[in-house]
Design an enzyme around this catalytic site. Structure first.
Site, short mmCIF file in Angstrom:
data_model
loop_
_atom_site.label_atom_id
_atom_site.label_comp_id
_atom_site.label_asym_id
_atom_site.label_seq_id
_atom_site.Cartn_x
_atom_site.Cartn_y
_atom_site.Cartn_z
N HIS A 138 -10.21 2.13 1.51
CA HIS A 138 -11.20 2.68 0.58
C HIS A 138 -12.02 1.56 -0.09
O HIS A 138 -11.74 1.16 -1.21
CB HIS A 138 -10.49 3.52 -0.50
CG HIS A 138 -10.07 4.85 -0.01
ND1 HIS A 138 -10.89 5.96 -0.08
CD2 HIS A 138 -8.92 5.26 0.59
CE1 HIS A 138 -10.26 7.00 0.44
NE2 HIS A 138 -9.06 6.60 0.86
N CYS A 182 -11.91 6.07 5.53
CA CYS A 182 -10.64 6.81 5.53
C CYS A 182 -10.75 8.05 6.42
O CYS A 182 -10.70 7.94 7.63
CB CYS A 182 -10.22 7.14 4.11
SG CYS A 182 -8.47 7.64 3.99
N GLU A 217 -14.84 1.78 -1.43
CA GLU A 217 -15.53 2.28 -2.62
C GLU A 217 -14.69 2.17 -3.88
O GLU A 217 -15.21 2.33 -5.00
CB GLU A 217 -15.96 3.74 -2.40
CG GLU A 217 -14.92 4.79 -2.69
CD GLU A 217 -13.82 4.91 -1.66
OE1 GLU A 217 -12.91 5.75 -1.85
OE2 GLU A 217 -13.85 4.18 -0.65
#
Length: 231
Positions: free
Chosen positions: A212, A111, A214
């Site tokens: 994202h 990001c 994660e």
């Protein structure tokens, strides 16, 4: 076998935890968890100290998400929607990324990490995507991920890692790459044309995604970084 040391940049923000309300170095735990699951040793990197010297002590680097890059870094006036600018973090991460690139350190941007990589290489950013693409699907509400498909360039490292031509991923960004920095190639786009991944030509492993990874269970990008540097 020792685990490769993977540095992960982090936020510095006011935070409340247990009995404390104080400025803190912060990182969503998903980054840490994914690096551990991939076989790496995560080390959180607050934006302080000598970034250039630090790069030489890591096996790999993840530039994490966060607030907006100061538009002055790419020669633009600030948009009214540009927010959470942290000049000290910009200073540290731009220096760290440039040192990582100069030293051939494997790098994954997430990001804001894509935006820092693009800015470090002389690129520019769209400061408020709703004005560019006409919708808010990339960040539908505060603290809420959007889910939009991204289309991966055939033959790219990004497509090879994810093993797909399209992927439904978690988005939370209102900015994105505009003019690409020197040597960068866009390797994924959203349906509205937004650049969603880039790779650096000629570098052993320098890849960044606008989404994202994660935030979910998908560990492929983290595994690819750790696998590239595993001793």
């Amino acid at each position: 076998m020792s685990r490769p040391v993977i540095g992960i940049t982090c936020y510095v923000e006011p935070a409340r935890f247990t009995v404390w309300d104080t400025p803190a170095a912060l990182l969503p735990y998903g980054y840490v968890d994914h690096v551990v699951r991939a076989g790496g040793q995560p080390v959180i990197l607050p934006p302080a100290g000598d970034a250039a010297a630090l790069a030489g002590r890591l096996d790999g680097l993840i530039v994490a998400g966060g607030g907006d890059v100061d538009p002055a870094r790419y020669g633009a006036p600030p948009h009214p929607a540009t927010s959470h600018v942290r000049p000290f973090r910009d200073d540290f991460e731009l220096a760290l990324v440039r040192a990582a690139l100069d030293g051939g350190l494997p790098l994954l941007g997430v990001c804001r990490g894509l935006q820092i990589l693009n800015t470090a290489l002389g690129g520019t950013l769209h400061q408020h995507l709703p004005e560019t693409v006409g919708h808010r699907g990339h960040a539908p509400a505060p603290g809420t991920f959007g889910h939009l498909a991204v289309h991966l360039a055939p033959g790219s490292r990004t497509a090879e890692i994810l093993g797909a031509r399209t992927a439904d991923v978690a988005h939370y960004h209102h900015q994105a790459a505009d003019r690409l920095g020197a040597g960068l190639t866009a390797t994924a786009h959203a349906g509205d044309g937004t650049v969603e991944a880039v790779e650096l030509d000629g570098h052993p492993f320098a890849l960044a995604v606008q989404w994202h990874p994660e935030a979910g269970d998908e560990c492929a990008l983290f595994a690819a970084l750790v696998g590239h540097v595993r001793p």
